[in-house]
Structures are given as structure tokens and as C-alpha cells.
Design a protein around this motif. Structure first.
Motif, short mmCIF file in Angstrom:
data_model
loop_
_atom_site.label_atom_id
_atom_site.label_comp_id
_atom_site.label_asym_id
_atom_site.label_seq_id
_atom_site.Cartn_x
_atom_site.Cartn_y
_atom_site.Cartn_z
N HIS A 103 7.46 94.81 -5.87
CA HIS A 103 6.33 94.44 -5.00
C HIS A 103 5.05 94.47 -5.84
O HIS A 103 4.84 95.38 -6.62
N GLY A 104 4.25 93.45 -5.71
CA GLY A 104 2.97 93.42 -6.45
C GLY A 104 3.03 92.67 -7.77
O GLY A 104 1.99 92.50 -8.43
N THR A 105 4.22 92.20 -8.16
CA THR A 105 4.34 91.45 -9.41
C THR A 105 3.54 90.15 -9.31
O THR A 105 3.57 89.49 -8.27
N ILE A 106 2.85 89.79 -10.37
CA ILE A 106 2.18 88.50 -10.34
C ILE A 106 2.69 87.59 -11.46
O ILE A 106 3.05 88.05 -12.54
N VAL A 107 2.74 86.31 -11.14
CA VAL A 107 3.17 85.29 -12.10
C VAL A 107 1.97 84.36 -12.29
O VAL A 107 1.44 83.82 -11.32
N VAL A 108 1.54 84.22 -13.55
CA VAL A 108 0.37 83.40 -13.85
C VAL A 108 0.75 82.35 -14.88
O VAL A 108 1.52 82.65 -15.80
N ALA A 109 0.20 81.16 -14.74
CA ALA A 109 0.45 80.13 -15.76
C ALA A 109 -0.86 79.44 -16.11
O ALA A 109 -1.72 79.26 -15.25
N ASP A 110 -0.98 79.06 -17.38
CA ASP A 110 -2.17 78.29 -17.76
C ASP A 110 -2.09 76.87 -17.20
O ASP A 110 -3.10 76.30 -16.83
N ARG A 111 -0.86 76.34 -17.19
CA ARG A 111 -0.67 74.98 -16.67
C ARG A 111 0.60 74.94 -15.85
O ARG A 111 1.58 75.60 -16.18
N GLN A 112 0.57 74.12 -14.79
CA GLN A 112 1.80 73.88 -14.01
C GLN A 112 2.14 72.39 -14.12
O GLN A 112 1.26 71.54 -13.98
N THR A 113 3.42 72.10 -14.36
CA THR A 113 3.81 70.70 -14.46
C THR A 113 4.19 70.13 -13.09
O THR A 113 4.19 68.93 -12.89
N MET A 114 4.54 71.04 -12.16
CA MET A 114 4.92 70.59 -10.81
C MET A 114 4.34 71.53 -9.76
O MET A 114 5.06 72.04 -8.89
N GLY A 115 3.03 71.78 -9.88
CA GLY A 115 2.36 72.67 -8.93
C GLY A 115 2.53 72.12 -7.52
O GLY A 115 2.45 70.91 -7.30
N ARG A 116 2.79 73.02 -6.57
CA ARG A 116 3.03 72.58 -5.20
C ARG A 116 1.93 73.03 -4.25
O ARG A 116 1.44 74.15 -4.35
N GLY A 117 1.54 72.13 -3.34
CA GLY A 117 0.58 72.47 -2.31
C GLY A 117 1.26 72.57 -0.97
O GLY A 117 2.49 72.47 -0.89
N ARG A 118 0.49 72.76 0.07
CA ARG A 118 1.07 72.83 1.42
C ARG A 118 1.60 71.47 1.86
O ARG A 118 1.25 70.45 1.27
N VAL A 119 2.38 71.52 2.90
CA VAL A 119 3.00 70.34 3.52
C VAL A 119 3.55 69.33 2.50
O VAL A 119 3.31 68.13 2.59
N GLY A 120 4.27 69.88 1.51
CA GLY A 120 4.98 69.06 0.55
C GLY A 120 4.11 68.30 -0.44
O GLY A 120 4.60 67.44 -1.18
N ARG A 121 2.81 68.63 -0.47
CA ARG A 121 1.94 67.90 -1.39
C ARG A 121 2.07 68.43 -2.82
O ARG A 121 2.51 69.55 -3.04
N GLN A 122 1.62 67.63 -3.75
CA GLN A 122 1.54 68.07 -5.13
C GLN A 122 0.22 68.83 -5.29
O GLN A 122 -0.75 68.53 -4.58
#
Ligand code: BTN
Length: 326
Positions: A103-122
Motif C-alpha cells: 500500500h502506498g507504492t508509487i510508479v512514476v515515469a518520465d514518458r508514457q507511450t500509451m498513457g490512458r485517460g478517462r472514458v477510454g481516451r488517450q
């Protein structure tokens, strides 16, 4: 070895000779010089003087465990996984949550190649100018309170930005972070649950930080902004992340203590939705109405023009008055 050298330079805060470092760490002076150059390539400004040795003049805006400072006792961020590039931090966070990460682990990236938004958006996050991260939570909550977790995360982002930059942002229900009527950031919450029990929640947060206006793609360039566009200067992502995580720690502890009413009150203070006319695209139907309040489990209560009150928990909502509908 490279990171040990860095630690020594950080502790000393003064010049250290190559000789001193090589004796302390039991390696040759050539090895010290090689590692110093590697650190420089990563962005560490290490000044050298033939007489005095090396001094760390400036640290880079890196999002890894060498630069992210998590106060002792803080649970959010005590485990950090950093990637230069990944498909989506939410995807990775879900993978390690399924494998049992803390619990509390964080995952950070400088860049995302397939970042996802709400309602299936990129979610546009190809550039390392933003803050793209996910928090794994294992809350002892009924699954229906999941929406409150998202509201709490939005408050943590807004209050983190306020503390770190003195900038007041708004929140568009449930989770858009708004600055100057443009979208500064968003939150994608994903849940794994049984009918009466949450296995884990992944709260994915994306904030535009140092992008210039022309950095945004065609689809979002008229809707998006960044902190740099607002302030005119570059902002340290790592210091802002520290502020957001510490605010999240505070508000999450209130959530677990059952102080959902208090969280909804703070959220409402920053809301740009309550009291506004909204257009809801909900279960395939479109309604227009006045956003009234947030229900105790985090739903948006809207008095629709047909006279009905509707409680919105998902779907789409657009707020009139912010660049038309955003
Ligand atoms: C939205 O549509 O407003 C939500 C955007 C959430 C984006 C963040 S960036 C970090 C995390 N990883 C993802 O793939 N998405 C979220």
C-alpha cells in the motif's frame, strides 16, 4: 558506487578531493572520475577544481529515489518505482498490485507511450515535461466509496500545487484539474474489488508541468495548459510531486478515519462545477441541469431541466462556462 559518491557529495556540501572519495569508498581515483562523469551525464552539476576536488552544485529534476524525498513515517511514496519510459504507469501499478506490492507504492515515469485517460481516451504524455504517476492503495473501504478516493486525490493535487507554487486551481467533477479555464491535469482511478471488499485502487495522476503551448498535440492544444504556461518559468517536478504526496498522505488518513464529509467540503471549495449549468451525457442520454452538490458517496447531484434530480457517478459531464464545454 555512482550513487554512493553522490550521497557523499550531498552529505559534505563542500569540495571533496578525488583522493578523499577514493579512500572512503575504496576504489581508484580513475573509477571516481568515471562515475562523476556518469552522474554529470544524468544531469548532476558537479563542479571540479584541480586543487579542491568535486562539489555538487545542483541536482537535476529527476523523479527517482535519489531525488524524491519522502519524510520519515510517510506511507505514500515509501516504495517508488521509476521508469524513463513505460506504456502507462497505471498498467504497471495494476500489475504490481496484483503481485502484492505494498500500500502506498508509487510508479512514476518520465514518458508514457500509451498513457490512458478517462472514458477510454488517450492521455498525451510522450514528453518528460509532465508529471505522470500512479499510487497503489489498499483501502479498508466499501467499494461504493471509491469515488471519494478520486475526490481526495483531486484535493491533494490542488493543495500540493497551492503549497508548492501558490497557484489556486479548480476541480471539475470528478477529477479534472483546471487552471485559467484550461485543463492542467486529470486523474484516472482504477479498481479491483469483490462485492464487499476493495483489493486495491490505482490512482493515476497526470499533470502538465513544463510544456510550452506548442508542445500539445492538435486534439488538446485548445483545451490544455501547463504550470509553465501559467507562470512563465520552469517548475521542479520532483518538488511538486513531494508536496502532492504529502497532501495525499494527510487527506488519505482523513478518508480512512471516515471523514468523507470533510473531504467533500474541501473538494467543494475548489469545485468549478457546483452551482454551474452542466450538460451530462449519461447512459447514452443527454441532460442539461444545475449541479447542486456532492452526495455522501461522491456522486454529483444535478437538478435536470426536466425537473428530476439525478446522481451522476460515471459517464461524461461537461461544464458550461469553461471554454464552452470542456
Ligand atoms: C483524465 O482523462 O483526465 C485522466 C488522465 C490520467 C492520466 C494519468 S498519467 C499517469 C497515469 N497513467 C495513465 O496511463 N494515466 C494516468
Amino acid at each position: 558506487m555512482k550513487n554512493l559518491i553522490l550521497e557523499k557529495l550531498k552529505q559534505k556540501k563542500e569540495y571533496m578531493s578525488g583522493e578523499e572519495l577514493s579512500q572512503l569508498l575504496n576504489v581508484s581515483r580513475t573509477a571516481i572520475w568515471k562515475h562523476i562523469n556518469e552522474l554529470r551525464n544524468e544531469g548532476y552539476n558537479i563542479v571540479s577544481s584541480t586543487k579542491k576536488g568535486y562539489i555538487l552544485a545542483e541536482t537535476p529534476d529527476l523523479l527517482d529515489s535519489r531525488e524524491l524525498r519522502i519524510p520519515k513515517g510517510q506511507i505514500i511514496g515509501r516504495e517508488l518505482v521509476h521508469f524513463n519510459e513505460i506504456d502507462s504507469t497505471n498498467n504497471y501499478a495494476k500489475k504490481i498490485a496484483n503481485e502484492g506490492c505494498q500500500h502506498g507504492t508509487i510508479v512514476v515515469a518520465d514518458r508514457q507511450t500509451m498513457g490512458r485517460g478517462r472514458v477510454g481516451r488517450q492521455w498525451e504524455s510522450f514528453s518528460s515535461e509532465g508529471l505522470w504517476f500512479s499510487i497503489v492503495l489498499r483501502p479498508d473501504l466499501e467499494p461504493e466509496y471509491i469515488q471519494i478516493v478520486t475526490l481526495a486525490a483531486a484535493v491533494a493535487v490542488v493543495e500540493g500545487i497551492l503549497e508548492n507554487q501558490g497557484i489556486v486551481c479548480g476541480i471539475k467533477w470528478p477529477n479534472d484539474i483546471i487552471l485559467d479555464n484550461y485543463k492542467l491535469g486529470g486523474i484516472l482511478t482504477e479498481l479491483s474489488a469483490e462485492p464487499d471488499h476493495i483489493n486495491y485502487v490505482v490512482v493515476g495522476i497526470g499533470i502538465n508541468i513544463n510544456q510550452d503551448k506548442n508542445a500539445f498535440g492538435d486534439e488538446i492544444k485548445n483545451k490544455a495548459t501547463s504550470l509553465k504556461i501559467h507562470t512563465g518559468k520552469r517548475i521542479s517536478r520532483v518538488r511538486l510531486l513531494e508536496s502532492i504526496l504529502s497532501k495525499f498522505e494527510q487527506i488519505y488518513s482523513e478518508l480512512i478515519q471516515g471523514k468523507t464529509k470533510e473531504i467533500i467540503n474541501i473538494w467543494s471549495k475548489y469545485s468549478v462545477t457546483i452551482g454551474k449549468e452542466v450538460r451530462i451525457i449519461f447512459k447514452g442520454n443527454e441532460y442539461v441541469g444545475l449541479a447542486q452538490a456532492i452526495s455522501p458517496d461522491g456522486k454529483l447531484i444535478v437538478k435536470c431541466n426536466d425537473g428530476e434530480f439525478r446522481e451522476i457517478s460515471s459517464g461524461e459531464i461537461q461544464v458550461r462556462g469553461l471554454l464552452g464545454y470542456i
